[in-house]
Design a protein around this motif. Structure first.
Motif, PDB file in Angstrom:
ATOM      1  N   MET A  92      -2.279 -17.519   4.393  1.00 44.33           N
ATOM      2  CA  MET A  92      -2.415 -18.754   3.618  1.00 44.33           C
ATOM      3  C   MET A  92      -1.073 -19.473   3.658  1.00 44.33           C
ATOM      4  O   MET A  92      -0.068 -18.967   3.169  1.00 44.33           O
ATOM      5  CB  MET A  92      -2.816 -18.457   2.181  1.00 44.33           C
ATOM      6  CG  MET A  92      -4.173 -17.802   2.038  1.00 44.33           C
ATOM      7  SD  MET A  92      -4.656 -17.526   0.314  1.00 44.33           S
ATOM      8  CE  MET A  92      -4.839 -19.218  -0.280  1.00 44.33           C
ATOM      9  N   ALA A  93      -1.056 -20.666   4.262  1.00 44.50           N
ATOM     10  CA  ALA A  93       0.196 -21.413   4.394  1.00 44.50           C
ATOM     11  C   ALA A  93       0.534 -22.135   3.090  1.00 44.50           C
ATOM     12  O   ALA A  93      -0.254 -22.152   2.128  1.00 44.50           O
ATOM     13  CB  ALA A  93       0.104 -22.389   5.552  1.00 44.50           C
TER      14      ALA A  93
ATOM     15  N   VAL B  95      -8.757 -14.551   8.132  1.00 43.91           N
ATOM     16  CA  VAL B  95      -8.856 -16.011   7.982  1.00 43.91           C
ATOM     17  C   VAL B  95      -7.451 -16.616   7.939  1.00 43.91           C
ATOM     18  O   VAL B  95      -6.530 -16.035   7.365  1.00 43.91           O
ATOM     19  CB  VAL B  95      -9.632 -16.368   6.704  1.00 43.91           C
ATOM     20  CG1 VAL B  95      -9.495 -17.848   6.355  1.00 43.91           C
ATOM     21  CG2 VAL B  95     -11.102 -15.996   6.848  1.00 43.91           C
ATOM     22  N   THR B  96      -7.295 -17.789   8.530  1.00 40.70           N
ATOM     23  CA  THR B  96      -6.060 -18.564   8.427  1.00 40.70           C
ATOM     24  C   THR B  96      -6.363 -19.873   7.709  1.00 40.70           C
ATOM     25  O   THR B  96      -7.280 -20.602   8.110  1.00 40.70           O
ATOM     26  CB  THR B  96      -5.478 -18.874   9.819  1.00 40.70           C
ATOM     27  OG1 THR B  96      -5.173 -17.649  10.487  1.00 40.70           O
ATOM     28  CG2 THR B  96      -4.215 -19.705   9.708  1.00 40.70           C
TER      29      THR B  96
ATOM     30  N   SER C 247     -12.175 -17.156  10.756  1.00 43.75           N
ATOM     31  CA  SER C 247     -12.163 -18.613  10.846  1.00 43.75           C
ATOM     32  C   SER C 247     -10.760 -19.146  10.600  1.00 43.75           C
ATOM     33  O   SER C 247      -9.868 -18.437  10.122  1.00 43.75           O
ATOM     34  CB  SER C 247     -13.142 -19.219   9.836  1.00 43.75           C
ATOM     35  OG  SER C 247     -12.781 -18.875   8.508  1.00 43.75           O
ATOM     36  N   MET C 248     -10.567 -20.412  10.937  1.00 41.93           N
ATOM     37  CA  MET C 248      -9.289 -21.081  10.729  1.00 41.93           C
ATOM     38  C   MET C 248      -9.533 -22.454  10.139  1.00 41.93           C
ATOM     39  O   MET C 248     -10.374 -23.211  10.634  1.00 41.93           O
ATOM     40  CB  MET C 248      -8.518 -21.208  12.046  1.00 41.93           C
ATOM     41  CG  MET C 248      -7.174 -21.888  11.889  1.00 41.93           C
ATOM     42  SD  MET C 248      -6.232 -21.887  13.446  1.00 41.93           S
ATOM     43  CE  MET C 248      -4.716 -22.663  12.888  1.00 41.93           C
ATOM     44  N   ILE C 249      -8.781 -22.756   9.064  1.00 43.62           N
ATOM     45  CA  ILE C 249      -8.895 -24.052   8.397  1.00 43.62           C
ATOM     46  C   ILE C 249      -7.596 -24.802   8.627  1.00 43.62           C
ATOM     47  O   ILE C 249      -6.511 -24.312   8.307  1.00 43.62           O
ATOM     48  CB  ILE C 249      -9.160 -23.876   6.895  1.00 43.62           C
ATOM     49  CG1 ILE C 249     -10.447 -23.069   6.674  1.00 43.62           C
ATOM     50  CG2 ILE C 249      -9.250 -25.230   6.209  1.00 43.62           C
ATOM     51  CD1 ILE C 249     -10.685 -22.679   5.235  1.00 43.62           C
TER      52      ILE C 249
ATOM     53  N   GLY D  39     -14.565 -26.307  16.728  1.00 44.73           N
ATOM     54  CA  GLY D  39     -14.837 -25.374  17.807  1.00 44.73           C
ATOM     55  C   GLY D  39     -14.695 -23.944  17.332  1.00 44.73           C
ATOM     56  O   GLY D  39     -14.770 -23.659  16.125  1.00 44.73           O
ATOM     57  N   VAL D  40     -14.479 -23.042  18.271  1.00 42.34           N
ATOM     58  CA  VAL D  40     -14.345 -21.608  17.988  1.00 42.34           C
ATOM     59  C   VAL D  40     -12.863 -21.263  17.933  1.00 42.34           C
ATOM     60  O   VAL D  40     -12.049 -21.816  18.696  1.00 42.34           O
ATOM     61  CB  VAL D  40     -15.073 -20.785  19.073  1.00 42.34           C
ATOM     62  CG1 VAL D  40     -14.787 -19.302  18.919  1.00 42.34           C
ATOM     63  CG2 VAL D  40     -16.574 -21.054  19.015  1.00 42.34           C
ATOM     64  N   ASN D  41     -12.501 -20.336  17.083  1.00 38.57           N
ATOM     65  CA  ASN D  41     -11.109 -19.905  16.920  1.00 38.57           C
ATOM     66  C   ASN D  41     -10.707 -18.983  18.076  1.00 38.57           C
ATOM     67  O   ASN D  41     -10.444 -17.792  17.910  1.00 38.57           O
ATOM     68  CB  ASN D  41     -10.942 -19.197  15.572  1.00 38.57           C
ATOM     69  CG  ASN D  41      -9.498 -18.842  15.275  1.00 38.57           C
ATOM     70  OD1 ASN D  41      -8.581 -19.315  15.932  1.00 38.57           O
ATOM     71  ND2 ASN D  41      -9.309 -17.997  14.274  1.00 38.57           N
TER      72      ASN D  41
END
Length: 262
Positions: free
Chosen positions: A131-132, A147-148, A165-167, A192-194
């Protein structure tokens, strides 16, 4: 030599392993339990019914285990559980759960949580999550493994974020995010796909091809969600190596209660 700084205020009832390190001016409450090898920096407040596992690194100026920011909270003995080997950077806020849900906020293992992150009441986080800075989870959010979440992203209450997944940066998440997808924006959109994340985790080319096919079925062929799920399940028969990935996706879609990001 004591590992607890002389200016720290630690309630005698707190249960700390002898190898726990606590920095200057940190406050630790009576119902706190901390496992071996965990370091807690200066100027932190660790309170409530909070359990912290082994080998965590909690940097300065964190609020861990405070009551929820929920007007319905009425003092019930709810809690917060943090697993092992997490890194929690500066100025994060992790709240305990509420009686309206499981009563416990949970953070798993090996997560990398950057500065100013907020994890609200009753959130359930898995393992290996990044988590950024300034990412914010509303109450009752569920986040899968690996997850990112990009910086300055806000995730609304009760959203479900699928594994791998990536957000992207500064996104507004008001729908469930299926596993393996890359999403960003406001309104939220699937990009798209991660692929980068999957390759870093040594997903085989066969598994990645099956995941890309799931993306096409969900987003590129104009199918209803029900029809896409039927075709996704069939992929397990034609690509047995990806059966677990198919099961993860279908299980997520079967429980998606907020609509999925499109």
């Amino acid at each position: 030599m004591s590992l607890i700084h002389a200016t720290a205020v630690v309630d005698p009832a707190a249960e700390l392993d002898s190898t726990v390190s606590i920095g200057a001016f940190t406050v630790v409450g009576a119902h706190v339990k901390v496992g071996a090898g965990t370091t807690i920096g200066p100027h932190c407040v660790i309170e409530g019914h909070t359990t912290i596992g082994r080998d965590n690194r909690i940097f300065q100026f964190n609020s861990i285990g405070a009551i929820s920011q929920d007007k319905k909270y009425a003092g019930e003995p709810c809690g917060l559980e943090i697993g092992d080997r997490n890194t929690i950077r500066e100025f994060c806020t992790f709240n305990i759960g509420t009686a309206q849900d499981a009563g416990v906020t949970r953070v798993g293992n090996d997560n990398w949580i950057m500065a100013y992150v907020h994890i609200a009441h009753d959130c359930q986080l898995g393992n290996q999550i990044t988590m950024a800075n300034n990412a914010t989870l509303g109450g009752h959010v569920k986040v899968g493994d690996w997850v990112t979440i990009g910086g300055l992203t806000g995730i609304l209450q009760r959203m479900n974020i699928g594994a791998h997944s990536m957000i992207g940066f500064a996104s507004h998440v008001g729908q469930d995010v299926p596993p393996y997808m890359v999403v960003d924006g406001h309104p939220l959109s699937v990009r798209g796909v991660n692929l980068v994340g999957l390759r870093r985790r040594d997903f085989s080319s066969v598994r990645i091809a099956a995941i890309r096919e799931m993306h096409k079925l969900l987003y590129r062929q104009g199918k209803t969600l029900a029809d896409a799920r039927v075709d996704i399940v069939r992929l397990a028969e034609t690509t047995p190596e990806a059966a677990a990935d198919v099961a993860l996706m279908d299980g997520f879609l079967s429980q998606a209660s907020n609509g999925i990001a499109r």
